[in-house]
Structures are given as structure tokens and as C-alpha cells.
Design a protein around this motif. Structure first.
Motif, PDB file in Angstrom:
ATOM      1  N   VAL A 164      -1.833 -18.302   1.437  1.00 25.50           N
ATOM      2  CA  VAL A 164      -2.787 -19.409   1.296  1.00 25.50           C
ATOM      3  C   VAL A 164      -4.191 -18.863   1.049  1.00 25.50           C
ATOM      4  O   VAL A 164      -4.947 -19.407   0.241  1.00 25.50           O
ATOM      5  N   GLU A 165      -4.536 -17.791   1.741  1.00 28.68           N
ATOM      6  CA  GLU A 165      -5.872 -17.217   1.588  1.00 28.68           C
ATOM      7  C   GLU A 165      -6.085 -16.578   0.216  1.00 28.68           C
ATOM      8  O   GLU A 165      -7.173 -16.651  -0.345  1.00 28.68           O
ATOM      9  N   HIS A 166      -5.044 -15.956  -0.355  1.00 23.59           N
ATOM     10  CA  HIS A 166      -5.238 -15.120  -1.536  1.00 23.59           C
ATOM     11  C   HIS A 166      -4.630 -15.631  -2.837  1.00 23.59           C
ATOM     12  O   HIS A 166      -5.025 -15.169  -3.908  1.00 23.59           O
ATOM     13  N   VAL A 167      -3.675 -16.539  -2.783  1.00 28.88           N
ATOM     14  CA  VAL A 167      -3.014 -17.016  -4.004  1.00 28.88           C
ATOM     15  C   VAL A 167      -3.532 -18.419  -4.331  1.00 28.88           C
ATOM     16  O   VAL A 167      -3.323 -19.348  -3.547  1.00 28.88           O
ATOM     17  N   PRO A 168      -4.214 -18.583  -5.478  1.00 33.37           N
ATOM     18  CA  PRO A 168      -4.721 -19.913  -5.837  1.00 33.37           C
ATOM     19  C   PRO A 168      -3.591 -20.945  -5.885  1.00 33.37           C
ATOM     20  O   PRO A 168      -2.454 -20.624  -6.225  1.00 33.37           O
ATOM     21  N   ASP A 219      -5.826 -15.227 -16.357  1.00 37.75           N
ATOM     22  CA  ASP A 219      -6.642 -14.233 -17.054  1.00 37.75           C
ATOM     23  C   ASP A 219      -6.480 -12.875 -16.360  1.00 37.75           C
ATOM     24  O   ASP A 219      -5.881 -12.770 -15.293  1.00 37.75           O
ATOM     25  N   GLU A 220      -7.029 -11.846 -16.996  1.00 39.20           N
ATOM     26  CA  GLU A 220      -6.853 -10.491 -16.475  1.00 39.20           C
ATOM     27  C   GLU A 220      -7.531 -10.272 -15.117  1.00 39.20           C
ATOM     28  O   GLU A 220      -6.947  -9.617 -14.250  1.00 39.20           O
ATOM     29  N   PRO A 221      -8.749 -10.798 -14.886  1.00 34.63           N
ATOM     30  CA  PRO A 221      -9.330 -10.625 -13.542  1.00 34.63           C
ATOM     31  C   PRO A 221      -8.457 -11.230 -12.437  1.00 34.63           C
ATOM     32  O   PRO A 221      -8.315 -10.638 -11.356  1.00 34.63           O
ATOM     33  N   GLU A 222      -7.846 -12.391 -12.703  1.00 39.17           N
ATOM     34  CA  GLU A 222      -6.949 -12.988 -11.711  1.00 39.17           C
ATOM     35  C   GLU A 222      -5.732 -12.095 -11.496  1.00 39.17           C
ATOM     36  O   GLU A 222      -5.313 -11.858 -10.363  1.00 39.17           O
ATOM     37  N   PHE A 223      -5.159 -11.592 -12.574  1.00 40.25           N
ATOM     38  CA  PHE A 223      -4.010 -10.678 -12.486  1.00 40.25           C
ATOM     39  C   PHE A 223      -4.365  -9.474 -11.623  1.00 40.25           C
ATOM     40  O   PHE A 223      -3.639  -9.122 -10.689  1.00 40.25           O
ATOM     41  N   ASP A 224      -5.485  -8.822 -11.954  1.00 40.59           N
ATOM     42  CA  ASP A 224      -5.878  -7.603 -11.243  1.00 40.59           C
ATOM     43  C   ASP A 224      -6.129  -7.871  -9.770  1.00 40.59           C
ATOM     44  O   ASP A 224      -5.728  -7.081  -8.902  1.00 40.59           O
ATOM     45  N   ARG A 225      -6.804  -8.974  -9.450  1.00 42.11           N
ATOM     46  CA  ARG A 225      -7.092  -9.324  -8.059  1.00 42.11           C
ATOM     47  C   ARG A 225      -5.802  -9.568  -7.287  1.00 42.11           C
ATOM     48  O   ARG A 225      -5.605  -9.027  -6.194  1.00 42.11           O
ATOM     49  N   LEU A 226      -4.901 -10.382  -7.867  1.00 43.80           N
ATOM     50  CA  LEU A 226      -3.640 -10.675  -7.187  1.00 43.80           C
ATOM     51  C   LEU A 226      -2.788  -9.421  -7.009  1.00 43.80           C
ATOM     52  O   LEU A 226      -2.197  -9.206  -5.949  1.00 43.80           O
ATOM     53  N   PHE A 227      -2.730  -8.594  -8.048  1.00 43.36           N
ATOM     54  CA  PHE A 227      -1.913  -7.383  -7.935  1.00 43.36           C
ATOM     55  C   PHE A 227      -2.451  -6.484  -6.828  1.00 43.36           C
ATOM     56  O   PHE A 227      -1.681  -5.967  -6.012  1.00 43.36           O
ATOM     57  N   ALA A 228      -3.762  -6.326  -6.765  1.00 38.98           N
ATOM     58  CA  ALA A 228      -4.361  -5.458  -5.744  1.00 38.98           C
ATOM     59  C   ALA A 228      -4.107  -6.000  -4.337  1.00 38.98           C
ATOM     60  O   ALA A 228      -3.685  -5.247  -3.451  1.00 38.98           O
ATOM     61  N   ILE A 229      -4.335  -7.280  -4.126  1.00 43.43           N
ATOM     62  CA  ILE A 229      -4.204  -7.825  -2.767  1.00 43.43           C
ATOM     63  C   ILE A 229      -2.744  -7.946  -2.340  1.00 43.43           C
ATOM     64  O   ILE A 229      -2.409  -7.678  -1.194  1.00 43.43           O
ATOM     65  N   SER A 248      -0.178  -6.123  -3.407  1.00 45.75           N
ATOM     66  CA  SER A 248       0.472  -4.817  -3.259  1.00 45.75           C
ATOM     67  C   SER A 248      -0.115  -4.002  -2.102  1.00 45.75           C
ATOM     68  O   SER A 248       0.446  -2.972  -1.722  1.00 45.75           O
ATOM     69  N   TRP A 249      -1.213  -4.471  -1.505  1.00 45.97           N
ATOM     70  CA  TRP A 249      -1.830  -3.799  -0.359  1.00 45.97           C
ATOM     71  C   TRP A 249      -0.800  -3.611   0.749  1.00 45.97           C
ATOM     72  O   TRP A 249      -0.162  -4.558   1.183  1.00 45.97           O
ATOM     73  N   GLU A 250      -0.606  -2.395   1.155  1.00 44.49           N
ATOM     74  CA  GLU A 250       0.377  -2.004   2.171  1.00 44.49           C
ATOM     75  C   GLU A 250       1.809  -2.400   1.815  1.00 44.49           C
ATOM     76  O   GLU A 250       2.674  -2.475   2.677  1.00 44.49           O
ATOM     77  N   GLY A 251       2.044  -2.670   0.534  1.00 47.37           N
ATOM     78  CA  GLY A 251       3.384  -2.986   0.054  1.00 47.37           C
ATOM     79  C   GLY A 251       3.889  -1.845  -0.807  1.00 47.37           C
ATOM     80  O   GLY A 251       3.581  -0.685  -0.551  1.00 47.37           O
ATOM     81  N   ALA A 252       4.647  -2.196  -1.843  1.00 48.73           N
ATOM     82  CA  ALA A 252       5.193  -1.187  -2.749  1.00 48.73           C
ATOM     83  C   ALA A 252       5.071  -1.680  -4.181  1.00 48.73           C
ATOM     84  O   ALA A 252       5.370  -2.839  -4.472  1.00 48.73           O
ATOM     85  N   SER A 288       6.215  -5.441  -4.210  1.00 50.89           N
ATOM     86  CA  SER A 288       6.736  -5.997  -2.966  1.00 50.89           C
ATOM     87  C   SER A 288       5.564  -5.986  -1.988  1.00 50.89           C
ATOM     88  O   SER A 288       4.959  -4.937  -1.766  1.00 50.89           O
ATOM     89  N   ASP A 289       5.226  -7.158  -1.431  1.00 48.77           N
ATOM     90  CA  ASP A 289       4.073  -7.222  -0.530  1.00 48.77           C
ATOM     91  C   ASP A 289       4.418  -6.647   0.847  1.00 48.77           C
ATOM     92  O   ASP A 289       5.558  -6.246   1.100  1.00 48.77           O
ATOM     93  N   HIS A 290       3.438  -6.583   1.739  1.00 49.85           N
ATOM     94  CA  HIS A 290       3.668  -5.949   3.042  1.00 49.85           C
ATOM     95  C   HIS A 290       4.540  -6.781   3.974  1.00 49.85           C
ATOM     96  O   HIS A 290       4.889  -6.317   5.062  1.00 49.85           O
ATOM     97  N   PHE A 291       4.952  -7.969   3.533  1.00 49.68           N
ATOM     98  CA  PHE A 291       5.929  -8.766   4.281  1.00 49.68           C
ATOM     99  C   PHE A 291       7.335  -8.579   3.712  1.00 49.68           C
ATOM    100  O   PHE A 291       8.295  -9.127   4.228  1.00 49.68           O
ATOM    101  N   GLY A 292       7.446  -7.842   2.595  1.00 51.43           N
ATOM    102  CA  GLY A 292       8.736  -7.585   1.968  1.00 51.43           C
ATOM    103  C   GLY A 292       9.097  -8.546   0.856  1.00 51.43           C
ATOM    104  O   GLY A 292      10.166  -8.424   0.259  1.00 51.43           O
ATOM    105  N   VAL A 293       8.215  -9.506   0.545  1.00 50.99           N
ATOM    106  CA  VAL A 293       8.483 -10.485  -0.513  1.00 50.99           C
ATOM    107  C   VAL A 293       8.079  -9.878  -1.851  1.00 50.99           C
ATOM    108  O   VAL A 293       7.027  -9.251  -1.984  1.00 50.99           O
ATOM    109  N   SER A 294       8.911 -10.057  -2.848  1.00 61.10           N
ATOM    110  CA  SER A 294       8.707  -9.489  -4.178  1.00 61.10           C
ATOM    111  C   SER A 294       7.974 -10.464  -5.094  1.00 61.10           C
ATOM    112  O   SER A 294       8.250 -11.660  -5.079  1.00 61.10           O
ATOM    113  N   TRP A 295       7.049  -9.940  -5.886  1.00 58.66           N
ATOM    114  CA  TRP A 295       6.243 -10.727  -6.822  1.00 58.66           C
ATOM    115  C   TRP A 295       6.242 -10.052  -8.193  1.00 58.66           C
ATOM    116  O   TRP A 295       6.077  -8.836  -8.292  1.00 58.66           O
TER     117      TRP A 295
END
Length: 131
Positions: free
Chosen positions: A23-27, A85-95, A97-101, A119-126
Motif C-alpha cells: 500500500v505504501e509503495h505500489v500506486p 513510465d521509466e521512473p515508475e519502473f525504476d522506483r518500483l523495481f528498487a523498492i 527488490s530491496w532485501e529480496g532477490a 522476488s520481494d522480501h516477503f517472497g512474492v514474485s513481481w
């Protein structure tokens, strides 16, 4: 049949933290409703019995399993997100993938301008896509 909703089963009481993170990070994300286990269980008090959330506008259901399972999330199920857009892509990918894979680093793989799988730090794949 009355409907179909993707279902995320978390283990170890991670469900609420995961939904709050999305909720905090995904529009386009919000918690619609959340019912927690009480003191009488059967799950640990304060963990999710049943929750409905919208993640990037997609309704999903979530639950914190109080039963230990020998399985968890796998990349064969993932959220596929088309970014505006690319800034949204880059922001989402960075946040995300933080502590994920990182399963596939951002790049042009021939089907879009930019694609990445994680895969995010909760184990959910995006899968993130920029057309």
C-alpha cells in the motif's frame, strides 16, 4: 461460480507487514478490509485471518497461516505490473527488490523496452514491464 480472487498465504505472521508495504509503495493500492485473529485463535493474535486489498488496482485476498507448511511462494505465481513510465519502473523495481532477490535484472529482452522480474522480501514474485 461467483468469482475468482488471487490468494496470498503468508507464513510467520508476515501478511500485515506485506500488505502495508505494498500500500505504501505500489500506486493504486489500498487495504479494503482486514479481519485479524483474536486472543482465542486459532492463529496468533493480531495476524490476518482474512484480508482483502487492492494492489495496483487488482483485488487480492491474504491470510496468515497458523499451520506451518513445507512450501511458500514461488516465482511461478507473480504479479505482472505494466508501468506507466521509466521512473515508475525504476522506483518500483528498487523498492520491491530491496532485501529480496532479482530473478531477471531490468533490461530489454525483446518483448518490451524494459522488463525485470524479482522476488520481494516477503517472497512474492513481481514482473515489471515498460512497454
Amino acid at each position: 461460480m461467483t468469482g475468482m480472487t488471487p490468494f496470498l498465504m503468508f507464513q510467520g505472521g508476515k501478511g500485515k507487514a506485506a500488505l502495508d508495504f505494498y500500500v505504501e509503495h505500489v500506486p493504486g493500492s489500498r487495504i479494503v478490509s482486514m479481519e485479524l485473529f483474536g486472543a482465542d485463535g486459532p492463529g496468533p493474535e493480531g495476524t490476518i485471518l482474512r484480508a482483502y486489498a487492492e494492489i495496483a488496482g487488482q483485488t487480492v485476498m491474504a491470510h496468515d497461516s497458523h499451520i506451518a507448511h513445507g512450501f511458500d511462494f514461488t516465482p511461478s505465481f507473480s504479479f505482472f505490473v505494466t508501468c506507466a513510465d521509466e521512473p515508475e519502473f525504476d522506483r518500483l523495481f528498487a523498492i520491491l527488490s530491496w532485501e529480496g532477490a532479482v530473478l531477471m535484472p531490468p533490461g530489454n529482452y525483446g518483448w518490451s523496452r524494459k522488463f525485470g522480474w524479482l522476488s520481494d522480501h516477503f517472497g512474492v514474485s513481481w514482473q515489471l514491464n515498460l512497454e
